[in-house]
Design an enzyme around this catalytic site. Structure first.
Site, PDB file in Angstrom:
ATOM      1  N   GLU A 158       0.875  -1.177   0.000  1.00 47.71           N
ATOM      2  CA  GLU A 158       0.000   0.000   0.000  1.00 47.71           C
ATOM      3  C   GLU A 158       0.904   1.216   0.000  1.00 47.71           C
ATOM      4  O   GLU A 158       1.544   1.524   0.999  1.00 47.71           O
ATOM      5  CB  GLU A 158      -0.930  -0.045   1.221  1.00 47.71           C
ATOM      6  CG  GLU A 158      -2.185   0.769   0.997  1.00 47.71           C
ATOM      7  CD  GLU A 158      -2.067   2.144   1.570  1.00 47.71           C
ATOM      8  OE1 GLU A 158      -1.595   3.047   0.829  1.00 47.71           O
ATOM      9  OE2 GLU A 158      -2.425   2.338   2.734  1.00 47.71           O
ATOM     10  N   CYS A 164      -1.895   9.021   3.251  1.00 48.00           N
ATOM     11  CA  CYS A 164      -1.709   8.587   1.856  1.00 48.00           C
ATOM     12  C   CYS A 164      -2.937   8.891   1.011  1.00 48.00           C
ATOM     13  O   CYS A 164      -2.838   9.047  -0.200  1.00 48.00           O
ATOM     14  CB  CYS A 164      -1.357   7.108   1.807  1.00 48.00           C
ATOM     15  SG  CYS A 164      -2.622   6.055   2.562  1.00 48.00           S
TER      16      CYS A 164
END
Ligand code: ADP
Length: 496
Positions: A264, A298
């Site tokens: 990720e 993020c």
């Protein structure tokens, strides 16, 4: 005697050890490192500075523990996860405090992290009761054929500092609930919240020794530990959350060892605002999406694509709101923009904004560091060849681009190596759905900004934002192997 630190009112610095094989102990080298508060610059704690040898001990402990944890009953796991949730609930205030002092996390995002993780632990507690396979019709008479999922063994979890509680929890809870054992390596910036805390919580919750192990380390030592986690034959899977550059390096190494990873990684997430949007809502959504946790998530909205007819009004209202967002001490309830994680991050954001401005960009709010904070910044006319356009900038900087229409917005949004999250704000949800179908992103929210996560959802990106999905329902895909097992109810015939 008034000679001890307490009597002299000298604050004592707590010392934390590593958690390996169910026991707390120092790094084998005896080294420690300082865990710093990004707001005050003070030392929060001294941490064990582990290295590859500590990682190896942790891997061996995890391998030994797998024999019994891999076959533990669903009720055993359920009780442990529910107890872990209770312990986190009891320690809520303390954890909020640590989130602020280790990662500069303010009240709003701290609360989001705690609630997410409580829900994750509760959802995971039932996961052991989910079906683990299927029966598949066979053309062989009398053959019972099954696809059966089994835990893989030792899983390495490498996690960042930014959403320290959520990202560490999801990296360990999903593998554990499926019967794997884990070696957790937190970031050097958040060794307590993303590491030590989990050792403490799961030890108290009754997790057997070695099922979860935590190796903390000083800045500069991640590489050696990462190599050990990838190369050691006992480690069967690795999950990594962090930058695309580091993820790519680790994936290259993992490929050599034929190990699967969940990755990720970063994103430069678009938020598209169409001319039929409710502008007041769009401004609030954009500010939240771009500036929550001072832009260090993020999923943050990094690039805002605004349709021309509403662009001037949006820019005016969004800049005015951004300029009003208070910066300062993350413990102050009025603060929206706390400190960036370290001086490196602060100077990187400063350099990139300055470079964009030198190339012709216009700053409409913020644009300069103030102490350890970088106030909420709105910037437009950013040249396409500067770092701010091309790289993921982990800070409170929103780039606004004016677009001709939805097609133009989609084309520019997809003109990126990344594809993590996206948002589309429009008065017409059907139109939003049609746009979502054309966006290169693993996660798309219509009539919302890009930051949102729930433990049961398929979380992950496409393109350089990574592969694999976190999420309670999707984790078996990542952290189990499917075995084909047959039982012959009667003897078969052989040709010779
Ligand atoms: P961020 O910029 O979000 O901190 P990084 O990719 O640098 O992203 O860090 C994410 C995690 O990866 C942290 O736990 C960090 O210690 C770790 N890390 C950094 N470099 C390496 C490496 N070479 N090998 C293994 N882990 C690493």
């Amino acid at each position: 005697m008034a000679t001890d630190a307490k009597a002299l009112r000298i604050p004592t610095i707590p010392v934390f050890e590593q958690f390996i094989g169910g026991a707390w102990g120092p790094a084998w080298s005896g080294r420690t490192f300082d865990d710093l508060d990004p707001w005050s610059g003070q030392i929060v704690a001294r941490m064990a500075a582990g290295d590859a040898w500590d990682a190896r001990r942790a891997i061996e402990a995890a391998q030994e523990a797998f024999a019994s944890w891999g076959t533990s009953t669903p009720s055993t796991r359920q009780n442990i996860f529910l107890r872990a949730a209770d312990i986190l609930e009891r320690r809520r205030a303390e954890v909020m405090d640590w989130l602020a002092s280790e990662t500069g996390c303010g009240h709003d995002f701290g609360l989001i992290q705690i609630e997410f993780v409580l829900s994750l632990l509760k959802q995971a507690s039932g996961a052991g009761y989910a079906a683990v396979g299927q029966v598949i019709p066979s053309d062989q008479p009398g053959s019972l054929a099954m696809a059966v999922r089994r835990p893989v063994g030792v899983v390495a979890a490498i996690v960042p500092w930014n959403a320290a509680l959520i990202l560490s929890a999801r990296a360990i809870v999903a593998p554990l609930m499926l019967g794997n054992t884990v070696v957790l390596k937190p970031s050097e910036e958040s060794p307590w919240v993303a590491g030590v805390l989990w050792g403490q919580i799961f030890q108290e919750a009754g997790l057997p020794p070695g099922v979860l192990n935590v190796v903390t380390h000083a800045p500069g030592d991640a590489g050696a530990i990462g190599n050990e986690l990838i190369e050691h034959p006992f480690v069967r899977r690795i999950n990594f959350t962090g930058s695309t550059a580091t993820g790519r390096r680790l994936a290259e190494k993992a490929g050599r060892h034929l190990k699967r990873m969940v990755l990720e990684l970063g994103g430069q997430n678009p938020l598209i605002i169409l001319s039929d949007a409710d502008l007041a809502y769009a401004v609030d959504a954009a500010a939240y999406g771009a500036f929550l946790h001072q832009g260090q998530i993020c999923m943050c909205a990094r690039r805002l694509f605004v349709e021309r007819p509403v662009a001037d009004e949006f820019l005016e209202r969004f800049s005015a709101k951004s300029a009003r967002l208070a910066h300062g001490d993350p413990r102050d309830a009025r603060t929206v923009i706390g400190p960036l994680i370290n001086n490196h991050a602060l100077s990187m954001v400063t350099r990139r904004v300055d470079e964009a401005v030198a190339g012709g960009a216009r700053v409409l709010a913020g644009g300069h560091p103030v102490g350890r904070c970088y106030p909420a910044t709105v910037i437009t006319d950013v040249p396409s060849n500067c770092e701010l356009s091309q790289e993921e900038t982990f800070g409170p900087v929103a780039i606004v681009d004016i677009v001709d229409d939805a097609d133009d917005a989609i084309r520019r949004a997809n003109d990126s190596v990344w594809g993590l999250t996206a948002g589309v704000i429009t008065g017409d949800a059907e139109r939003g759905m049609a746009i979502a179908e054309r966006l290169d992103a693993g996660i798309i929210h219509i009539n919302d900004q890009p930051i949102h996560d729930e433990p049961q959802m398929p979380f992950g990106g496409v393109k350089d934002s990574g592969w694999g999905r976190f999420g309670v329902t999707f984790a078996p895909e990542e952290f189990t192997d499917t075995h084909w097992v047959t039982v012959k109810r009667r003897q078969r015939t052989f040709p010779f």
